[in-house]
Design a protein around this motif. Sequence first.
Motif, PDB file in Angstrom:
ATOM      1  N   GLY A  27      53.841  22.549  41.293  1.00  0.00           N
ATOM      2  CA  GLY A  27      53.249  22.870  43.004  1.00  0.00           C
ATOM      3  C   GLY A  27      53.508  23.614  43.197  1.00  0.00           C
ATOM      4  N   VAL A  28      53.326  23.266  44.918  1.00  0.00           N
ATOM      5  CA  VAL A  28      53.336  24.485  45.067  1.00  0.00           C
ATOM      6  C   VAL A  28      54.215  24.608  45.962  1.00  0.00           C
ATOM      7  N   ASN A  29      55.130  25.714  46.370  1.00  0.00           N
ATOM      8  CA  ASN A  29      56.288  26.066  46.745  1.00  0.00           C
ATOM      9  C   ASN A  29      56.084  27.173  47.811  1.00  0.00           C
ATOM     10  N   GLU A  30      56.959  27.593  48.126  1.00  0.00           N
ATOM     11  CA  GLU A  30      56.991  28.312  49.249  1.00  0.00           C
ATOM     12  C   GLU A  30      56.748  29.526  49.293  1.00  0.00           C
ATOM     13  N   ASN A  31      57.264  30.709  47.969  1.00  0.00           N
ATOM     14  CA  ASN A  31      56.795  31.972  47.600  1.00  0.00           C
ATOM     15  C   ASN A  31      55.218  31.885  47.108  1.00  0.00           C
ATOM     16  N   MET A  32      54.973  30.759  46.977  1.00  0.00           N
ATOM     17  CA  MET A  32      52.936  31.122  46.546  1.00  0.00           C
ATOM     18  C   MET A  32      52.409  30.842  47.916  1.00  0.00           C
ATOM     19  N   ILE A  33      53.017  29.516  48.515  1.00  0.00           N
ATOM     20  CA  ILE A  33      52.345  30.036  50.072  1.00  0.00           C
ATOM     21  C   ILE A  33      52.496  31.619  50.783  1.00  0.00           C
ATOM     22  N   LYS A  34      53.361  32.333  50.506  1.00  0.00           N
ATOM     23  CA  LYS A  34      54.008  33.269  51.161  1.00  0.00           C
ATOM     24  C   LYS A  34      52.461  34.575  49.739  1.00  0.00           C
ATOM     25  N   GLN A  35      52.675  34.345  48.749  1.00  0.00           N
ATOM     26  CA  GLN A  35      51.131  35.152  48.009  1.00  0.00           C
ATOM     27  C   GLN A  35      49.804  34.425  48.564  1.00  0.00           C
ATOM     28  N   LEU A  36      50.168  33.545  48.765  1.00  0.00           N
ATOM     29  CA  LEU A  36      48.910  32.901  48.712  1.00  0.00           C
ATOM     30  C   LEU A  36      48.000  33.321  50.136  1.00  0.00           C
ATOM     31  N   SER A  37      49.083  33.727  51.312  1.00  0.00           N
ATOM     32  CA  SER A  37      48.922  33.861  52.408  1.00  0.00           C
ATOM     33  C   SER A  37      48.473  35.976  52.793  1.00  0.00           C
ATOM     34  N   GLU A  38      48.989  36.775  51.594  1.00  0.00           N
ATOM     35  CA  GLU A  38      49.019  37.481  51.934  1.00  0.00           C
ATOM     36  C   GLU A  38      47.656  38.165  51.582  1.00  0.00           C
ATOM     37  N   ALA A  39      47.540  37.313  50.504  1.00  0.00           N
ATOM     38  CA  ALA A  39      46.547  38.189  49.420  1.00  0.00           C
ATOM     39  C   ALA A  39      44.677  37.050  50.442  1.00  0.00           C
ATOM     40  N   LEU A  40      44.895  35.871  50.956  1.00  0.00           N
ATOM     41  CA  LEU A  40      44.342  35.854  52.358  1.00  0.00           C
ATOM     42  C   LEU A  40      43.550  36.607  53.579  1.00  0.00           C
ATOM     43  N   GLU A  41      44.785  37.241  53.908  1.00  0.00           N
ATOM     44  CA  GLU A  41      44.582  38.954  54.333  1.00  0.00           C
ATOM     45  C   GLU A  41      43.841  39.863  54.058  1.00  0.00           C
ATOM     46  N   ALA A  42      44.163  39.761  52.630  1.00  0.00           N
ATOM     47  CA  ALA A  42      43.765  41.418  52.071  1.00  0.00           C
ATOM     48  C   ALA A  42      42.125  41.029  51.633  1.00  0.00           C
ATOM     49  N   ARG A  43      42.167  39.188  51.516  1.00  0.00           N
ATOM     50  CA  ARG A  43      40.623  39.145  50.850  1.00  0.00           C
ATOM     51  C   ARG A  43      40.129  38.211  51.905  1.00  0.00           C
ATOM     52  N   GLU A  44      40.665  37.273  51.811  1.00  0.00           N
ATOM     53  CA  GLU A  44      39.325  36.583  53.480  1.00  0.00           C
ATOM     54  C   GLU A  44      39.230  35.358  52.450  1.00  0.00           C
ATOM     55  N   LEU A  45      38.653  35.492  51.152  1.00  0.00           N
ATOM     56  CA  LEU A  45      37.950  34.438  50.480  1.00  0.00           C
ATOM     57  C   LEU A  45      38.775  34.199  49.120  1.00  0.00           C
TER      58      LEU A  45
END
Length: 97
Positions: A27-45
């Motif tokens: 499922g979703v964990n804190e590490n994944m949320i952190k990586q997703l946030s960083e990827a969103l900052e870099a890519r937006e979509l």
Amino acid sequence: MLTGKQKRFLRSKAHHLNPIFQVGKGGVNENMIKQLSEALEARELFKVSVLQNCEFEKEDVAKEIVKGTKAELVQLIGSTIVLYKESKEQKKLELPN
């Protein structure tokens, strides 16, 4: 909150993208949320794929990701989640009004 017009625009931009993250058995964990946030900052979509062995419903996974990253859920179709969050540093997409 995104308008219908903005969601349509983002769906068209995301159509050709391949999922860059996969949510599996754990499922979703804190590490994944952190990586997703960083990827969103870099890519937006981008797209996230929910694998068949995931123990959670894809709707719940989407809600958890949106809550953790403070992103907008553009679309949940099949086992694919499309997310958008405006970048603070590297703005690439200009949303229609």
